[in-house]
Enzyme design. Structure first.
Site, mmCIF file in Angstrom:
data_model
loop_
_atom_site.group_PDB
_atom_site.id
_atom_site.type_symbol
_atom_site.label_atom_id
_atom_site.label_comp_id
_atom_site.label_asym_id
_atom_site.label_seq_id
_atom_site.Cartn_x
_atom_site.Cartn_y
_atom_site.Cartn_z
ATOM 1 N N PRO A 101 0.844 -1.186 0.136
ATOM 2 C CA PRO A 101 0.191 -0.113 0.141
ATOM 3 C C PRO A 101 1.033 1.415 0.159
ATOM 4 C CG PRO A 101 0.148 -0.879 2.256
ATOM 5 C CD PRO A 101 0.583 -1.963 1.296
ATOM 6 N N GLU A 102 2.092 1.252 -0.259
ATOM 7 C CA GLU A 102 2.997 2.340 -0.154
ATOM 8 C C GLU A 102 2.609 3.562 -1.100
ATOM 9 O OE1 GLU A 102 5.862 -0.916 1.338
ATOM 10 O OE2 GLU A 102 4.184 -0.885 -0.014
ATOM 11 N N ILE A 103 1.846 3.375 -2.191
ATOM 12 C CA ILE A 103 1.867 3.922 -3.196
ATOM 13 C C ILE A 103 0.732 5.125 -2.624
ATOM 14 C CG2 ILE A 103 0.089 2.624 -4.297
ATOM 15 C CD1 ILE A 103 2.641 4.896 -6.182
#
Length: 262
Positions: free
Chosen positions: A135-137
């Site tokens: 989920p970094e984006i």
């Protein structure tokens, strides 16, 4: 042997070195204490250990990745700041260099840096209810460390899909993609993991150590002829060990081998 560092428990149970992330209130997120504790344990396992098990507490989350609450390093700059970002890298490298097989037990959500920890293990056993994601984006970030591992496990198209969308994949899909070794019913996870680590702990220590190191070296060798030549040398080395002689003798004598680790 039990070492309780609060956030990470390190315990030797028979021949199994168990590393337990114990931060359920923080979704087992990774902080410096956890990462350094894991690195240190993997770099110098007890002599009696034959296999490493990486696990975490609770049922819902294996590891949510880096603890964002401790990522504010506004008072740290330059090279020091850069070094603080290397915890996951050092753990993955320690898993790779560890002479023992490393098994990851994934029981729930495995996100971001948690995915890197799982992928750094030699074998990943996941509950069928587990899910993986990057989920970094959606936080304005990018899974740089995971990207280095993804390119060694899945196709570039799949890797970019996972990193650009941040979508979660279930355990079954993760198994199809090559991120997971085994998927088992959640109710059977502990039983399956216990049986696996028990079986691994009973294998010939020298063969495991030399075999794992050779596999890693071959994976990093782009030339097939060079890789095969290196494997031939490792084969010659292994066949000269006492454990190899004992294994062959036990086979012909129809008995269980007695490994000495030599």
């Amino acid at each position: 042997m039990t070492v309780d560092g609060g956030d990470l428990r390190v315990e030797l149970a028979g021949a199994v070195l168990i590393l337990t992330i114990d931060r359920e209130a923080r979704r087992n997120a990774l902080n410096d204490a956890v990462l350094e504790g894991m690195r240190a344990a993997l770099a110098a396992p007890p002599e009696a250990a034959r296999v490493v098990l990486v696990r975490s507490v609770g049922d819902r989350v294996f590891c949510a990745g880096a603890d964002l609450a401790v990522m504010d390093n506004s008072e740290v700059t330059g090279l020091e700041l850069h070094e603080t970002r290397g915890g996951v890298r050092r753990v993955v490298e320690a898993m790779r260099d560890c002479p023992l097989p490393v098994v990851a037990r994934v029981q729930g959500l495995c996100l971001a840096g948690g995915t890197a920890i799982a992928m750094g293990a030699d074998i990943v056993v996941a509950a069928e209810t587990a899910a993986f994601g990057l989920p970094e984006i959606d936080r304005g970030l990018w899974p740089f460390m995971v990207s280095a591992l993804l390119t060694r496990h899945v196709s570039p198209k799949i890797a970019m899909d996972l990193m650009l969308t941040g979508r979660r994949v279930g355990a079954a899909e993760a198994r199809e993609l090559g991120l997971v070794s085994r998927v088992v019913p959640a109710a059977d996870l502990d039983k399956e993991v216990d049986e696996l680590v028990g079986a691994l702990a009973a294998k010939a220590p020298v063969a495991v150590r030399l075999g794992k190191a050779a596999f890693v070296a071959a994976s990093d060798t782009p030339s097939l002829p060079l890789a095969l030549t290196a494997m031939q040398a490792q084969l010659s080395l292994l066949t000269q060990t006492a454990d190899a002689a004992e294994g062959v003798a036990a086979f012909f004598e129809k008995r269980q081998p007695r490994w000495t680790g030599r």
